[in-house]
Motif scaffolding. Sequence first.
Motif, mmCIF file in Angstrom:
data_model
loop_
_atom_site.group_PDB
_atom_site.id
_atom_site.type_symbol
_atom_site.label_atom_id
_atom_site.label_comp_id
_atom_site.label_asym_id
_atom_site.label_seq_id
_atom_site.Cartn_x
_atom_site.Cartn_y
_atom_site.Cartn_z
ATOM 1 N N TYR A 47 3.106 -4.887 -5.419
ATOM 2 C CA TYR A 47 2.199 -5.937 -4.928
ATOM 3 C C TYR A 47 2.050 -5.865 -3.407
ATOM 4 O O TYR A 47 0.934 -5.920 -2.874
ATOM 5 C CB TYR A 47 2.715 -7.315 -5.332
ATOM 6 C CG TYR A 47 2.019 -8.439 -4.602
ATOM 7 C CD1 TYR A 47 0.673 -8.709 -4.829
ATOM 8 C CD2 TYR A 47 2.700 -9.202 -3.653
ATOM 9 C CE1 TYR A 47 0.025 -9.724 -4.141
ATOM 10 C CE2 TYR A 47 2.065 -10.210 -2.969
ATOM 11 C CZ TYR A 47 0.727 -10.480 -3.215
ATOM 12 O OH TYR A 47 0.078 -11.475 -2.525
ATOM 13 N N ALA A 48 3.184 -5.733 -2.704
ATOM 14 C CA ALA A 48 3.135 -5.669 -1.242
ATOM 15 C C ALA A 48 2.380 -4.434 -0.763
ATOM 16 O O ALA A 48 1.606 -4.498 0.201
ATOM 17 C CB ALA A 48 4.556 -5.679 -0.675
ATOM 18 N N THR A 49 2.588 -3.303 -1.428
ATOM 19 C CA THR A 49 1.867 -2.079 -1.074
ATOM 20 C C THR A 49 0.372 -2.262 -1.264
ATOM 21 O O THR A 49 -0.431 -1.909 -0.391
ATOM 22 C CB THR A 49 2.352 -0.894 -1.935
ATOM 23 O OG1 THR A 49 3.757 -0.716 -1.754
ATOM 24 C CG2 THR A 49 1.628 0.380 -1.554
ATOM 25 N N ALA A 50 -0.015 -2.800 -2.416
ATOM 26 C CA ALA A 50 -1.430 -3.012 -2.702
ATOM 27 C C ALA A 50 -2.053 -3.978 -1.705
ATOM 28 O O ALA A 50 -3.176 -3.755 -1.224
ATOM 29 C CB ALA A 50 -1.597 -3.537 -4.128
ATOM 30 N N PHE A 51 -1.328 -5.032 -1.368
ATOM 31 C CA PHE A 51 -1.851 -6.018 -0.420
ATOM 32 C C PHE A 51 -2.163 -5.378 0.932
ATOM 33 O O PHE A 51 -3.260 -5.523 1.467
ATOM 34 C CB PHE A 51 -0.838 -7.154 -0.236
ATOM 35 C CG PHE A 51 -1.202 -8.111 0.863
ATOM 36 C CD1 PHE A 51 -2.101 -9.136 0.629
ATOM 37 C CD2 PHE A 51 -0.660 -7.974 2.139
ATOM 38 C CE1 PHE A 51 -2.452 -10.015 1.651
ATOM 39 C CE2 PHE A 51 -0.999 -8.848 3.157
ATOM 40 C CZ PHE A 51 -1.897 -9.869 2.916
ATOM 41 N N HIS A 52 -1.198 -4.662 1.479
ATOM 42 C CA HIS A 52 -1.409 -4.072 2.805
ATOM 43 C C HIS A 52 -2.438 -2.947 2.776
ATOM 44 O O HIS A 52 -3.224 -2.792 3.724
ATOM 45 C CB HIS A 52 -0.079 -3.586 3.379
ATOM 46 C CG HIS A 52 0.784 -4.705 3.885
ATOM 47 N ND1 HIS A 52 0.499 -5.386 5.052
ATOM 48 C CD2 HIS A 52 1.910 -5.264 3.379
ATOM 49 C CE1 HIS A 52 1.415 -6.324 5.254
ATOM 50 N NE2 HIS A 52 2.274 -6.267 4.252
ATOM 51 N N LEU A 53 -2.447 -2.172 1.716
ATOM 52 C CA LEU A 53 -3.449 -1.117 1.606
ATOM 53 C C LEU A 53 -4.856 -1.712 1.550
ATOM 54 O O LEU A 53 -5.780 -1.227 2.220
ATOM 55 C CB LEU A 53 -3.186 -0.269 0.361
ATOM 56 C CG LEU A 53 -4.205 0.843 0.082
ATOM 57 C CD1 LEU A 53 -4.241 1.843 1.238
ATOM 58 C CD2 LEU A 53 -3.878 1.556 -1.229
ATOM 59 N N GLN A 54 -5.022 -2.756 0.791
ATOM 60 C CA GLN A 54 -6.338 -3.379 0.682
ATOM 61 C C GLN A 54 -6.758 -4.057 1.977
ATOM 62 O O GLN A 54 -7.940 -4.037 2.341
ATOM 63 C CB GLN A 54 -6.332 -4.365 -0.494
ATOM 64 C CG GLN A 54 -6.295 -3.653 -1.837
ATOM 65 C CD GLN A 54 -5.875 -4.527 -2.988
ATOM 66 O OE1 GLN A 54 -5.648 -5.733 -2.823
ATOM 67 N NE2 GLN A 54 -5.763 -3.955 -4.179
ATOM 68 N N GLN A 55 -5.798 -4.626 2.704
ATOM 69 C CA GLN A 55 -6.129 -5.191 4.012
ATOM 70 C C GLN A 55 -6.535 -4.087 4.989
ATOM 71 O O GLN A 55 -7.462 -4.260 5.793
ATOM 72 C CB GLN A 55 -4.940 -5.977 4.566
ATOM 73 C CG GLN A 55 -4.619 -7.238 3.802
ATOM 74 C CD GLN A 55 -5.811 -8.160 3.676
ATOM 75 O OE1 GLN A 55 -6.416 -8.559 4.668
ATOM 76 N NE2 GLN A 55 -6.160 -8.510 2.449
ATOM 77 N N TYR A 56 -5.857 -2.956 4.908
ATOM 78 C CA TYR A 56 -6.223 -1.818 5.759
ATOM 79 C C TYR A 56 -7.642 -1.350 5.451
ATOM 80 O O TYR A 56 -8.456 -1.128 6.362
ATOM 81 C CB TYR A 56 -5.233 -0.676 5.559
ATOM 82 C CG TYR A 56 -5.645 0.597 6.282
ATOM 83 C CD1 TYR A 56 -5.382 0.753 7.638
ATOM 84 C CD2 TYR A 56 -6.312 1.609 5.602
ATOM 85 C CE1 TYR A 56 -5.772 1.908 8.315
ATOM 86 C CE2 TYR A 56 -6.705 2.763 6.266
ATOM 87 C CZ TYR A 56 -6.438 2.900 7.621
ATOM 88 O OH TYR A 56 -6.843 4.039 8.278
#
Length: 246
Positions: A47-56
Motif C-alpha cells: 500500500y505504501a509503495t503504491a501510494f508514493h508511486l502514484q503521488q510521484y
Amino acid sequence: MSGKRTQWVPDQHGAWAMLTVPYAVGTFLGHPVWLHLPLFVCWLLAYATAFHLQQYVRLRRLSRNPRAAGRHVKPTAVFAGALAVLGVPLLVLRPWLLVAVAAALPCFAVNTLYAWRNRERALVNGLLAVFPACAVLLVALRLGGGTITEGVVPAALCFLYFAGTVLYVKTMIRERRNRRYLYGSIAYHAAALACAALLLPMAAVLFSCFLLRAAVLPGRRLRVRTVGMVELACSAGLLTLLLSFS
C-alpha cells in the motif's frame, strides 16, 4: 523529525481501517499462523509503495516544481525494496500468492491511471480501491487453511460497508453540498442493508446503523476528526460482527 516521518506515512487516514479490518477477519476466521505476520507487513508495504508511486506519477505530470514529485522517490524505493525482501520468500513458501498479486494488479493499474490524470478522488477510483482491500480477507483466510467459500460472505459484507464509506465520506467533506451524492449515499446504504440482511440476518442491525449515520450526519458540520472517529467505531463494529463467524 516528525515532519519527515509525515512525508513517508501515507496521509489517506481512512485507508487504514480498510487495510486492517478485512485482513484481521480473514486471519482469525481461519487458523492464525506465523506467516500471517510477514504477509500483513507486505500488505502494508504494498500500500505504501503504491501510494508514493502514484503521488510521484501525479506530481511528475502536474507540478512545475521537480522537488514535489522527487520527495516520493526515496519512499517508493525503500518501501518497494522492503516489499521485495520480505515478499519474495513468502512467494517461494506459498506460490499461490502469485495469483492474489496478479488479481490485484489491474486495480493498481487503474488507480495509477487515475493518479496520473489527477482524479484520485473520483468515485470510481475509490470504489476500485475497495476491491483488493476486501479480497485480502480471502487471501488471509486461505493462508490459515480456510477455504474461499468460507470467506465469501464476510468479504461481501466488508465490501458493502467500505464501498459505502467512499460515498458517505464524500457527503461529509468534499461533496457535502451536493444533494445528488447525499441521495445516492442514502440509496446505496439502504440497498446495502437489504443485501447484508440476506447474506447474514444478524448484520441487519449494524447496517441499519450505517444507513442512519449516512442519512443523519451529513450537513451537521462535523470536524474531520469526528467523522474519522465515527468510521473507526463503525469499522470496529464490523470487525466484531464478522469475527462472530469463528
